[in-house]
Design a protein around this motif. Sequence first.
Motif, PDB file in Angstrom:
ATOM      1  N   MET A   1       0.835  -1.212   0.000  1.00 21.85           N
ATOM      2  CA  MET A   1       0.000   0.000   0.000  1.00 21.85           C
ATOM      3  C   MET A   1       0.867   1.259   0.000  1.00 21.85           C
ATOM      4  O   MET A   1       0.571   2.254   0.654  1.00 21.85           O
ATOM      5  CB  MET A   1      -0.948   0.011   1.196  1.00 21.85           C
ATOM      6  CG  MET A   1      -2.068  -1.020   1.119  1.00 21.85           C
ATOM      7  SD  MET A   1      -3.266  -0.674  -0.186  1.00 21.85           S
ATOM      8  CE  MET A   1      -4.137   0.732   0.487  1.00 21.85           C
ATOM      9  N   SER A   2       1.943   1.214  -0.767  1.00 27.27           N
ATOM     10  CA  SER A   2       2.835   2.364  -0.882  1.00 27.27           C
ATOM     11  C   SER A   2       2.379   3.258  -2.022  1.00 27.27           C
ATOM     12  O   SER A   2       2.207   2.799  -3.152  1.00 27.27           O
ATOM     13  CB  SER A   2       4.274   1.902  -1.119  1.00 27.27           C
ATOM     14  OG  SER A   2       4.757   1.189  -0.001  1.00 27.27           O
ATOM     15  N   TYR A   3       2.228   4.556  -1.736  1.00 31.21           N
ATOM     16  CA  TYR A   3       1.709   5.514  -2.713  1.00 31.21           C
ATOM     17  C   TYR A   3       2.750   6.608  -2.935  1.00 31.21           C
ATOM     18  O   TYR A   3       2.482   7.794  -2.752  1.00 31.21           O
ATOM     19  CB  TYR A   3       0.383   6.083  -2.193  1.00 31.21           C
ATOM     20  CG  TYR A   3      -0.431   6.880  -3.189  1.00 31.21           C
ATOM     21  CD1 TYR A   3      -0.530   6.501  -4.517  1.00 31.21           C
ATOM     22  CD2 TYR A   3      -1.127   8.004  -2.772  1.00 31.21           C
ATOM     23  CE1 TYR A   3      -1.302   7.231  -5.419  1.00 31.21           C
ATOM     24  CE2 TYR A   3      -1.904   8.742  -3.653  1.00 31.21           C
ATOM     25  CZ  TYR A   3      -1.995   8.345  -4.983  1.00 31.21           C
ATOM     26  OH  TYR A   3      -2.759   9.083  -5.852  1.00 31.21           O
ATOM     27  N   SER A   4       3.936   6.187  -3.308  1.00 31.42           N
ATOM     28  CA  SER A   4       5.049   7.086  -3.600  1.00 31.42           C
ATOM     29  C   SER A   4       6.005   6.303  -4.483  1.00 31.42           C
ATOM     30  O   SER A   4       5.851   5.096  -4.684  1.00 31.42           O
ATOM     31  CB  SER A   4       5.734   7.558  -2.311  1.00 31.42           C
ATOM     32  OG  SER A   4       6.071   6.455  -1.487  1.00 31.42           O
ATOM     33  N   SER A   5       7.015   6.990  -5.011  1.00 32.67           N
ATOM     34  CA  SER A   5       7.886   6.339  -5.980  1.00 32.67           C
ATOM     35  C   SER A   5       8.614   5.138  -5.389  1.00 32.67           C
ATOM     36  O   SER A   5       9.191   5.212  -4.304  1.00 32.67           O
ATOM     37  CB  SER A   5       8.914   7.326  -6.520  1.00 32.67           C
ATOM     38  OG  SER A   5       9.758   6.688  -7.461  1.00 32.67           O
ATOM     39  N   ALA A   6       8.621   4.068  -6.156  1.00 32.22           N
ATOM     40  CA  ALA A   6       9.427   2.908  -5.806  1.00 32.22           C
ATOM     41  C   ALA A   6      10.878   3.172  -6.198  1.00 32.22           C
ATOM     42  O   ALA A   6      11.193   4.130  -6.904  1.00 32.22           O
ATOM     43  CB  ALA A   6       8.901   1.672  -6.521  1.00 32.22           C
ATOM     44  N   LEU A   7      11.766   2.317  -5.749  1.00 24.25           N
ATOM     45  CA  LEU A   7      13.176   2.370  -6.112  1.00 24.25           C
ATOM     46  C   LEU A   7      13.531   0.998  -6.689  1.00 24.25           C
ATOM     47  O   LEU A   7      13.685   0.019  -5.963  1.00 24.25           O
ATOM     48  CB  LEU A   7      14.034   2.692  -4.887  1.00 24.25           C
ATOM     49  CG  LEU A   7      15.542   2.850  -5.110  1.00 24.25           C
ATOM     50  CD1 LEU A   7      15.832   3.963  -6.103  1.00 24.25           C
ATOM     51  CD2 LEU A   7      16.254   3.114  -3.781  1.00 24.25           C
ATOM     52  N   PHE A   8      13.632   0.940  -8.013  1.00 22.21           N
ATOM     53  CA  PHE A   8      13.827  -0.332  -8.702  1.00 22.21           C
ATOM     54  C   PHE A   8      15.301  -0.712  -8.760  1.00 22.21           C
ATOM     55  O   PHE A   8      16.187   0.154  -8.717  1.00 22.21           O
ATOM     56  CB  PHE A   8      13.244  -0.263 -10.111  1.00 22.21           C
ATOM     57  CG  PHE A   8      11.754  -0.036 -10.146  1.00 22.21           C
ATOM     58  CD1 PHE A   8      10.879  -1.094  -9.945  1.00 22.21           C
ATOM     59  CD2 PHE A   8      11.230   1.232 -10.348  1.00 22.21           C
ATOM     60  CE1 PHE A   8       9.498  -0.890  -9.956  1.00 22.21           C
ATOM     61  CE2 PHE A   8       9.863   1.445 -10.369  1.00 22.21           C
ATOM     62  CZ  PHE A   8       8.998   0.379 -10.168  1.00 22.21           C
ATOM     63  N   GLU A   9      15.549  -1.998  -8.896  1.00 24.98           N
ATOM     64  CA  GLU A   9      16.923  -2.465  -9.049  1.00 24.98           C
ATOM     65  C   GLU A   9      17.479  -2.068 -10.408  1.00 24.98           C
ATOM     66  O   GLU A   9      18.642  -1.688 -10.529  1.00 24.98           O
ATOM     67  CB  GLU A   9      16.982  -3.992  -8.894  1.00 24.98           C
ATOM     68  CG  GLU A   9      16.943  -4.466  -7.458  1.00 24.98           C
ATOM     69  CD  GLU A   9      17.295  -5.937  -7.348  1.00 24.98           C
ATOM     70  OE1 GLU A   9      18.103  -6.279  -6.454  1.00 24.98           O
ATOM     71  OE2 GLU A   9      16.779  -6.734  -8.145  1.00 24.98           O
ATOM     72  N   ASP A  10      16.629  -2.155 -11.434  1.00 22.51           N
ATOM     73  CA  ASP A  10      17.072  -1.890 -12.804  1.00 22.51           C
ATOM     74  C   ASP A  10      15.915  -1.222 -13.546  1.00 22.51           C
ATOM     75  O   ASP A  10      14.842  -1.813 -13.687  1.00 22.51           O
ATOM     76  CB  ASP A  10      17.454  -3.210 -13.471  1.00 22.51           C
ATOM     77  CG  ASP A  10      18.010  -3.032 -14.883  1.00 22.51           C
ATOM     78  OD1 ASP A  10      17.859  -1.930 -15.459  1.00 22.51           O
ATOM     79  OD2 ASP A  10      18.574  -4.000 -15.414  1.00 22.51           O
ATOM     80  N   LEU A  11      16.138  -0.013 -14.023  1.00 26.52           N
ATOM     81  CA  LEU A  11      15.067   0.683 -14.731  1.00 26.52           C
ATOM     82  C   LEU A  11      14.656  -0.053 -16.007  1.00 26.52           C
ATOM     83  O   LEU A  11      13.523   0.087 -16.461  1.00 26.52           O
ATOM     84  CB  LEU A  11      15.499   2.115 -15.066  1.00 26.52           C
ATOM     85  CG  LEU A  11      15.506   3.091 -13.886  1.00 26.52           C
ATOM     86  CD1 LEU A  11      16.096   4.432 -14.302  1.00 26.52           C
ATOM     87  CD2 LEU A  11      14.095   3.280 -13.337  1.00 26.52           C
ATOM     88  N   GLY A  12      15.556  -0.832 -16.553  1.00 29.95           N
ATOM     89  CA  GLY A  12      15.219  -1.594 -17.742  1.00 29.95           C
ATOM     90  C   GLY A  12      14.181  -2.679 -17.495  1.00 29.95           C
ATOM     91  O   GLY A  12      13.504  -3.121 -18.427  1.00 29.95           O
TER      92      GLY A  12
END
Length: 426
Positions: free
Chosen positions: A165-176
């Motif tokens: 239930m997170s409503y803010s930007s995630a931080l991905f391992e790889d944008l690809g």
Amino acid sequence: MTLTASPATAWPGLAPVPEGGLSARIAERLFRSAVARRHVTVRLHQPDGTMEQLGLGGPAVVVHRPAELFARIGRDKLIGFGEAYLTGAWAEDGIPGDGVLGDFLTVLAADMADLVPRSLQRLRAVVSPRLPRSQRGTRENTRANVAHHYDLSNDLFAAFLDPTMSYSSALFEDLGTALWEDFAAAQQRKVDRLLDRAGVGPGTRLLEIGTGWGELAVRAAARGASVRSITLSVEQQALARERIAVAGFADRVRVDLCDYRALLDEPAGAYDAVVSVEMIEAVGREFWPTYFRTIDHALAPGGRVALQAITLPHDRMLATGSTHTFITKYIFPGGALPSVRAIEQVTGRHTGLRITDDLAMGRHYAPTLQRWDRAFLAQHERVAELGFDPTFVRMWHFYLEYCRAGFAADYIDVHQLVLARPEEDR
């Protein structure tokens, strides 16, 4: 799916189609000039049944009722542009959710500062609508501003957010691979980085300003922290408390319905760390000094602050000022985005806090928003069951894609900022 809307769609605040006139003719001329030089495709359906094509080719939209589009832009500028989408006067040429709308808006957002000739931009303060006084971030107004969005329905947000239930930007391992990564893990990575930078661990007295639905508080409590989280959303408070209890941390986390300014009336230095995720956007520009003074007041000596903040470039922040926008009218009343420089200036003038670490991660927000949009549209039947009509669905889809475009074009950014008092490290 098809998103349909009637030209006569009734919606709170959505005015009838204005009469054409000089403003509509000026809007048409500016619109034609803007899209003709850019890699987009705009198909205009004329009243005589013919179709005119504009643009250099690229993401395509169809204007079903050009007269309405130009009349709305002429009267209400970018608000009118968005409202014309709500009524179906124009739409993406494709299936909603395939990314065409956001891709089209990204091309425009990349040249936002030049869409209107610079010779006319000096008139912005005269012709652009101003943020209504009823939306100013005062104590009297803020509860209603927050409720307008966050108290819509917990079930609505659960329909498209990930399990955290997170409503803010995630931080991905790889944008690809961001559109396919484990979404919950990417959200938890974002939270954990903030907690790490704030130094949250066993025994930490943590203040969270802006609860969301409790994920950060849960993860902080799992580290052994004692957490006080404040919110003005009744719906969020209820679900956050429920989720915290289910996680087994009701004894470590307190969730209060509380305006951040009330902390100034409490003893100073009560918290070893302060964390706030995408809450400053709701504060309002005139109240940024109070917001940071509150944080400075609450923070104990040697403590650290970790913020996640959506930002504008400083020149765009100054240019847009307190302009009333589609987002402030329909999505986030009273919202205002700072620049990193503005945060530096406000904290430098009003607090002992200084930025000591800065991670710009706006490119992670674009896939975050695209995933929300896809999930939201996939749940349109559930959304309808919750009582939200087709115009709301179009509005929400436009909002998510409109924001995605801003991040994809680097027009807006999001930063994880760490603030501390440098003199305490000497």
